[in-house]
Motif scaffolding. Structure first.
Motif: not given
Length: 319
Positions: A121-126
């Motif tokens: 899953a791609p990161l959805n935060r810094p």
């Protein structure tokens, strides 16, 4: 700036001013060809480094090569991408590496021993501090691969990478505009593939790969010899220290039993030898540091002298 006899410094300054005003540095086909060759070479090198370090293979491919303006490398402050800027002689931003959240997520999984073929899953935060460390390792690998080696190396300063991420860092990030090239690498496969982009000024690429230095570049066989030698030097081999104990009759050796203690000779400290794959490399001295034995390299092993010493010893026994 002082002008040299042949006007080289003045010509260089003039070409840079024209570059900023007009745009193009070289023939687009020539720039694209040099960038594509650089990207293809980098893929093989990065895959080799990943396999050596983590024992796994990651799908990396050359997605695209485009002629761009370097100002396009500045992302939106809301972007979750991670960046790194590398300098070279006379160029503070010779290479800009940009890693998207999908690629960073996949690399984090790979670095922890995950299956690179399983979707991440791609990161959805810094990115966190630890994820920035992983990005720094990936950036270093790609920078080393893009830089190359030998006379055609780009001269990138790779040590001490400081990845940039988050709104504050991206807002402060600035890049000088000018004609450049972007090399996009895909990391992973299918929908789970991420992207790492390498932005370079055209002048840096052409001076290193297509400028006057190219005339003195090694031939293809010589280049392969250099690459093969580099791979061999990075390979791991088993280093063995051999210590002669003492002389013993064959009859006594045949009578040895499990648990029997054999004394070490008095001159054993000066007779240790280091070998790799049954080939003796160094004459050494055996020592002790605390509870641990040490081996100190004294000199390179001289095979000829070894033969001569053996002949002399045999001659003495015959007498």
């Amino acid at each position: 700036m002082q002008m040299t006899q042949d006007g080289t410094d003045t010509d260089l300054m003039r070409s840079r001013i024209i570059e900023r005003l007009v745009g193009a540095t070289g023939d687009p086909d020539r720039v694209s060809a040099a960038a594509r060759s650089t990207g293809i070479r980098a893929i093989a090198s990065v895959q080799e480094m990943l396999k050596d370090r983590f024992g796994t293979t990651v799908d990396i491919d050359l997605a695209s090569v485009e002629i761009v303006r370097l100002a396009e490398a500045k992302p939106d402050i809301a972007s979750l991408d991670v960046l790194a800027v590398l300098s070279a002689p006379r160029m503070p931003d010779a290479l800009i590496l940009q890693l998207d959240p999908m690629a960073l997520s996949l690399l984090v999984a790979v670095f922890f021993g995950g299956d690179p073929e399983l979707p991440s899953a791609p990161l959805n935060r810094p990115a966190s501090g630890f994820e920035l460390d992983i990005a720094s390792v990936a950036f270093e690998m790609f920078a080393l691969a893009i830089n190359g080696h030998g006379p055609r190396a780009l001269g990138l300063r790779i040590g001490g990478l400081q990845p940039l991420a988050g709104p504050v860092a991206l807002k402060r990030f600035t890049v000088r505009d000018g004609p450049g090239v972007r090399i996009d690498f895909s990391i992973g496969t299918g929908e789970a593939a991420g992207r790492l982009s390498a932005w370079m000024p055209q002048r840096v690429l052409l001076e290193g790969r297509g400028g006057p230095e190219a005339a003195t570049a090694p031939s293809e066989p010589e280049e392969w010899r250099q690459r093969f030698g580099e791979q061999v030097l990075r390979s791991g081999v088993r280093l063995v220290a051999t210590v002669p104990l003492m002389k013993m009759p064959l009859g006594a050796i045949a009578g040895l039993q499990p648990g029997q203690v054999i004394e070490m000779g008095e001159d054993v400290r000066g007779r240790a030898r280091l070998s790799v794959r049954d080939r003796i490399l160094f004459e050494c001295e055996l020592g002790k540091l605390g509870q641990h034995y040490t081996v100190r390299v004294k000199q390179a092993f001289d095979a000829r002298q070894h033969v001569v010493d053996g002949l002399v010893a045999d001659h003495g026994r015959d007498k």
